[in-house]
Design an enzyme around this catalytic site. Structure first.
Site, mmCIF file in Angstrom:
data_model
loop_
_atom_site.group_PDB
_atom_site.id
_atom_site.type_symbol
_atom_site.label_atom_id
_atom_site.label_comp_id
_atom_site.label_asym_id
_atom_site.label_seq_id
_atom_site.Cartn_x
_atom_site.Cartn_y
_atom_site.Cartn_z
ATOM 1 N N CYS A 293 21.651 41.420 52.173
ATOM 2 C CA CYS A 293 21.531 39.970 52.263
ATOM 3 C C CYS A 293 22.172 39.335 51.033
ATOM 4 O O CYS A 293 22.629 40.015 50.121
ATOM 5 C CB CYS A 293 20.067 39.544 52.367
ATOM 6 N N CYS B 285 20.875 40.328 47.679
ATOM 7 C CA CYS B 285 21.419 41.587 47.150
ATOM 8 C C CYS B 285 22.731 41.336 46.417
ATOM 9 O O CYS B 285 22.943 41.837 45.307
ATOM 10 C CB CYS B 285 21.650 42.584 48.284
ATOM 11 N N ASP C 9 59.080 19.629 52.994
ATOM 12 C CA ASP C 9 60.431 19.819 52.478
ATOM 13 C C ASP C 9 61.370 19.864 53.685
ATOM 14 O O ASP C 9 60.922 20.089 54.812
ATOM 15 C CB ASP C 9 60.487 21.121 51.687
#
Length: 757
Positions: free
Chosen positions: A25, A28, A445
């Site tokens: 999780c 952790c 561009d």
């Protein structure tokens, strides 16, 4: 082309990537981060979904010390030196196999355990001699062996003073089991009948063995399906890695052939790519012609022709011919390796929402433990009895596991970056996804971005009655002897329309003006107007008007004469990409403003802008002028995306809120961009933005569910309205919902891929 690292590190630091095991999780991952960040000079980011810790550390902190730090925090760790963990599926497969075995044993024992528990609760008279031992015998393998990984990780966290989701689960399972043992063997009270199966589930007596077993089954099932989902989410990256050749046929100095592992190929070596074979690495074709299929890497459906002088990319496939290629880059320097590294680093990073979830999860588990204790105490003090107090406290422990919260963001980001790679959209970091949410202006561009980046014949005007095909053939035959860019465009156009060009003799180049020669026995002359004026050759008024018109559009136009008479005007220009107009129209439908900013002249810029549908044009600007345009737009409150491909676009790409490097752009542009669009089809620009939007919608949905689930469920559990067994099922469903919702991004179809979203 090599894709540079997306993050420039200080000279005194190194980047180390660790494969971390045992995380379940966000708590952790936060624990691992804290442990690593305590080391002097170390900055770490840990992704629970990918199991990768990306660590920037000073040279004196080696990988082994980092691994030891993670291990001391209660997790496993190994250095990633080659392929990413997502490419090496063996650890994933082993972990999923272990989960499956434990889940299978738990399931086989849980069903009789649950059935007998309900029967004994509904009708106590059915309890036979030794019924307690039957229930305990069915439960212990589940809560002991099947749940062992949960208990190990919980104990490892407690040894370091940290808590995680496993702490809640393990504590819930252990508490339910121990209290059930006390009830079974040390309490004499006979419970009242539960009056119905559903009532037995909702209001069972104080024997919680089926709860402990059920929670174990639900958690293991959730972990198993999460493991399978992570493997699916990493499938796109593995597919990219699978494109690489395993062996290569190298040409020896004496002209022989030898097959060697791809790892032994060296830069500058010449190798073969036969029809149907994967091109082993990036290089330059020195002999042969073939159609090359790049669809697996870029999604480009149309093969491209390759011949002597053509650059080819490793991982693409030679379809129709035999190519001899000189290796230009090998190993980690190849474009394919760079792209794989790019996606892996993006998946290992963290978005702002993920960092928020980690911070919440870091304090969430201790808060839940406190709420569970308060619930138990409140029910006990309120006179509800020990059984009711334990049931309510267990329900709080189980329902509140922040599994969904930890998976909400990284799972969606992992799936999106993998899907983007399949579509030819390489996301260099999660910040790019977040930036796309607020972009309202897209600056393009011109040369090489909106246009092909190479001169092509865009118009041929002839005198009345002339044979157009013959004129093109004669002009191309003459220009075939010249190396000028305009001549190359006319020659290519002629070759596209004629199987064979006529031979030229007596060729004379006229620098700055044009060329003359005899083609198929006829006198030909091509070049600027001044060349014909000086030679006293009359120009038909209609062709003169056409040349003036083409020049107003910013095109290069030349006259062509045969046997002393001007017969045609040929206009050459850098043509707009075929996909440009549709891409601009899609951006407008998304509500985005578009601008064309270029160093080219105003006529040429306006012509391209009119053709593709851009209303605002800023022409004749230097590279620093592009930066100023972007800064000015941002100063006005706009969020700007810049699309470019050249060296002169690098500063503007870096200045924009979101930089997109298109096609085969320069390393400078790619290094400055946030997203790399490897396809030549400009439809990838709106595709990239729409994928980012879809990902953010998915993340927000996941977070809303994860937060809403916990906010709504915890008070229900505290009120005693939720049996711990049902709480375990709801917790598992919450996590699976988040994973399923994230996996829907695998179905995203951009228009560049020919699909519908």
């Amino acid at each position: 082309m090599t894709v540079p690292n997306s993050t420039l590190l200080p000279p005194a630091s190194q980047r180390v990537r660790l494969a971390v095991t045992g995380m379940s999780c966000a708590s952790c991952s936060a624990r691992v981060e804290r442990a690593l960040n305590r080391l002097d000079g170390v900055t770490a980011a840990v992704n629970v979904a990918t199991g990768v810790a990306t660590v920037d550390a000073p040279p004196e902190v080696d990988a082994q010390r980092l691994c030891d730090t993670v291990i001391a925090a209660g997790f496993g760790a190994t250095e990633i030196t080659g392929a990413t963990p997502l490419l090496d599926t063996e650890p994933e497969d082993r972990a999923a196999g272990d989960l499956f075995r434990r889940l299978l044993v738990a399931l086989l024992l849980f069903f009789p355990l649950a059935d007998l528990s309900i029967i004994f609760a509904v009708e106590p008279s059915t309890r036979i001699t030794g019924w307690q031992w039957i229930l305990l015998g069915l439960a212990l393998p589940i809560v002991g062996w099947s749940a062992a990984p949960l208990h190990r990780r919980a104990l490892a966290g407690l040894r370091t003073g940290a808590t995680s989701m496993d702490t809640l689960v393990s504590l819930g399972i252990t508490s339910a089991t121990l209290w059930s043992i006390v009830t079974l063997f040390f309490r004499d009270r006979e419970p009242e009948p539960a009056h119905g199966v559903w009532n037995a589930i909702l209001h069972a007596d104080s024997i919680y063995l089926e709860v402990a077993g059920g929670v174990t089954v639900f958690v293991l099932a959730g972990r198993y399906f999460e493991a399978k989902a992570k493997r699916r989410a990493g499938g796109a990256l593995r597919a990219l890695a699978a494109l690489g050749a395993k062996d290569v046929t190298v040409l020896t100095r004496d002209g022989g052939e030898i097959t060697v592992p791809i790892e032994e190929l060296t830069e500058g070596a010449r190798f073969l790519a036969r029809p149907g074979e994967t091109i082993a690495t990036d290089g330059l074709v020195v002999a042969g012609h073939s159609s090359v299929d790049a669809s697996a890497m870029t999604g480009e459906s149309t093969p491209v022709e390759a011949g002597p002088g053509s650059a080819v990319t490793g991982g693409t496939v030679s379809l129709t011919g035999r190519l001899v290629v000189e290796a230009a880059a090998v190993g980690s320097a190849t474009r394919l390796a760079g792209m794989i590294r790019l996606v892996a680093e993006a998946q290992a990073g963290k978005a702002a929402l993920q960092r928020l979830a980690d911070r919440i999860s870091g304090v969430f588990v201790p808060v839940v433990l406190a709420l569970a204790a308060a619930t138990f105490t409140g029910w006990l003090v309120g006179g509800a009895g020990l059984d009711a107090a334990i049931g309510a406290g267990l329900a709080v422990l189980v329902i509140a596991c922040p599994c969904a919260l930890g998976l909400a963001t990284p799972t969606a980001l992992m799936v999106a970056s993998g899907r983007g790679a399949q579509l030819g959209v390489f996301i260099k970091g999660h910040d790019a996804l977040e930036a796309s949410r607020t972009v309202d202006t897209v600056v393009f561009d011109k040369t090489g971005t909106l246009t092909e980046g190479a001169m092509t014949v865009v118009a041929v005007h002839t005198v009345d009655g002339a044979d157009r095909a013959e004129i093109i053939g004669l002009a191309a035959g003459l220009e075939a002897a010249s190396e000028h860019a305009v001549a190359a465009a006319i020659t290519a156009h002629g070759r596209a329309e004629n199987e064979k060009l006529p031979e030229v003799t007596d060729f004379v180049a006229l620098p700055g003006l044009g060329a003359r020669g005899r083609v198929a026995g006829r006198a030909t002359l091509i070049g600027r107007a001044a060349l014909f004026t000086d030679a006293g050759i009359a120009i038909p008024s209609g062709l003169a008007r056409q040349l003036e018109r083409e020049q107003r559009f910013g095109r290069t136009a030349v006259y062509f004469a045969v046997d002393g008479g001007v017969v045609a005007v040929l206009a050459v220009a850098d043509a707009a990409r075929p996909s440009a107009a549709d891409a601009i129209a899609r951006l407008h439908r998304l509500g985005l403003r578009t601008l064309l900013v270029t160093g080219d002249n105003a006529f040429a810029a306006q012509a391209i802008a009119d053709e593709v549908g851009i209303a605002e044009v800023i022409a004749e600007v230097l590279p620093e002028g592009k930066v100023e345009v972007v800064r000015s737009l941002r100063a006005q409150g706009h969020r700007v995306a810049m699309v470019g491909d050249g060296i002169n676009d690098g500063p503007a790409l870096a200045t924009a809120d979101l930089g997109l490097a298109v096609g085969r752009g320069t390393d400078v542009a790619i290094g400055a961009a946030d997203m790399i669009l490897v396809r030549e089809d400009l439809a990838v620009v709106p595709d990239a933005i729409e994928l980012a939007h879809a990902t953010l919608r998915t993340i927000r949905g996941n977070m809303l569910w994860a937060f809403g689930y916990n906010v709504a469920a915890i008070p229900v559990a505290m009120a005693g309205l939720l049996n711990p067994l049902l709480a375990g099922g709801a917790m598992a469903f919450s996590s699976l919902f988040v994973v399923w919702n994230s996996l829907r991004l695998k179905n995203f179809r951009g228009q560049a891929s020919g699909g519908a979203r």
